[in-house]
Design a protein around this motif. Sequence first.
Motif, PDB file in Angstrom:
ATOM      1  N   SER A  80      -5.402  -4.954  26.904  1.00  0.00           N
ATOM      2  CA  SER A  80      -6.339  -5.222  27.829  1.00  0.00           C
ATOM      3  C   SER A  80      -6.583  -4.339  28.951  1.00  0.00           C
ATOM      4  CB  SER A  80      -6.163  -6.591  28.306  1.00  0.00           C
ATOM      5  OG  SER A  80      -6.205  -7.679  27.443  1.00  0.00           O
ATOM      6  N   GLN A 125     -11.156 -10.920  27.153  1.00  0.00           N
ATOM      7  CA  GLN A 125     -10.158 -11.880  26.694  1.00  0.00           C
ATOM      8  C   GLN A 125     -10.331 -13.234  27.125  1.00  0.00           C
ATOM      9  OE1 GLN A 125      -6.263 -10.183  26.907  1.00  0.00           O
ATOM     10  NE2 GLN A 125      -5.446 -11.542  25.443  1.00  0.00           N
ATOM     11  N   ASP A 132     -12.124  -7.796  23.322  1.00  0.00           N
ATOM     12  CA  ASP A 132     -10.823  -8.125  23.632  1.00  0.00           C
ATOM     13  C   ASP A 132     -10.433  -9.628  22.945  1.00  0.00           C
ATOM     14  OD1 ASP A 132      -8.101  -7.972  24.443  1.00  0.00           O
ATOM     15  OD2 ASP A 132      -8.858  -7.872  26.569  1.00  0.00           O
TER      16      ASP A 132
HETATM   17 NI    NI Z   1      -4.713  -8.596  26.600  1.00  0.00          NI
END
Ligand code: NI
Length: 312
Positions: free
Chosen positions: A59, A104, A176
Amino acid sequence: MSCTNKKKILEIEELSVSFLQYKGKTSRQSWLPMISGLSVAVREGELVAVVGSSGSGKSLLAHAILGILPYNANVSGTMKFQGELMDEKKISELRGKEIAFVPQSTLYLDPLMKVGKQVCGKRGKKGAEKQSELFRRYGLPEETETKYPFECSGGMTRRILLSTALMENPKLIIADEPTPGMDLTLAKKSMEDFRKFADEGNGVLLITHDIELALEVADRIVVFYAGKTVEEAPVSDFRSEETLRHPYTKALWRALPQNGFTPLDGTQPYVKDMPQGCPFGPRCSWYREECKGEIPMVEAGCGSVRCIRYCM
Ligand code: NI
Ligand SMILES: Nc1ncnc2c1ncn2[C@@H]1O[C@H](COP(=O)(O)OP(=O)(O)OP(=O)(O)O)[C@@H](O)[C@H]1O
């Protein structure tokens, strides 16, 4: 080496990200390196998957490319988009336009704004049509646009984030972990969409834990371990353990259900107790004195690897 001369859309070289942190309970501060020497490239028509366990820096890579790291982060290395250096100004021009992001965390939606307004923005009638089309495609009921984020389930929120990324006509999508919470059919559908998007001459950087999923859709796989790239290989190299290069990638291969489900002992080290040289050393059966030095990424076949065995 990627055995292709397709034009690079995104080129990241030797990226490092450190965080300024307080030392214990003192007022002294120091830089804590979280990722170092990360290199990734995405070419036209390519879907590149970044895999690696939790905390390996996946990330952070996405956030560095998008210029959304927190204020206490320091970034070094070079990032280029279609051959042009990405400085702060360039990043803010690209973000949300040429580069779309599927984050994410589902917390990226504004909790106080209705979903439709967030997805559509100020795009008017054309935007509303595109939004309806995307919502239909991902099985989101029409009334989703009038809901607030808290009224949507986790899986719905992921589909909303995906729709938002596809509203503009980006050249590159950075996704992500886009599929947790989605059922298998929807997860497959969104992967097909990423694949189709890449096939149209664009690029996708897909960040995922799920190697099996990555192997199904990607052209190349980049493997992260403890904040470093350890291997970059075409998907075809994952057909057998022998064609893979790094001991960690081989271990990931052996852990796949179809290859015996063999778990890897030990855990990924945290920055504060990172071993010298190769971060995988203490878990590696080839570990030797030379592994404690600096190990460069070297080209091998149609991929590249960071392992002393390829430096000798
Ligand atoms: Ni991550
Ligand atoms: N703002 C921050 N300040 C300090 N450390 C951070 C910060 N953000 C992330 N980190 C650390 O950087 C490392 C890499 O985090 P990152 O979120 O990139 O991992 P990841 O590979 O995406 O993991 P996951 O698969 O769990 O999403 C972790 O050790 C994390 O604790």
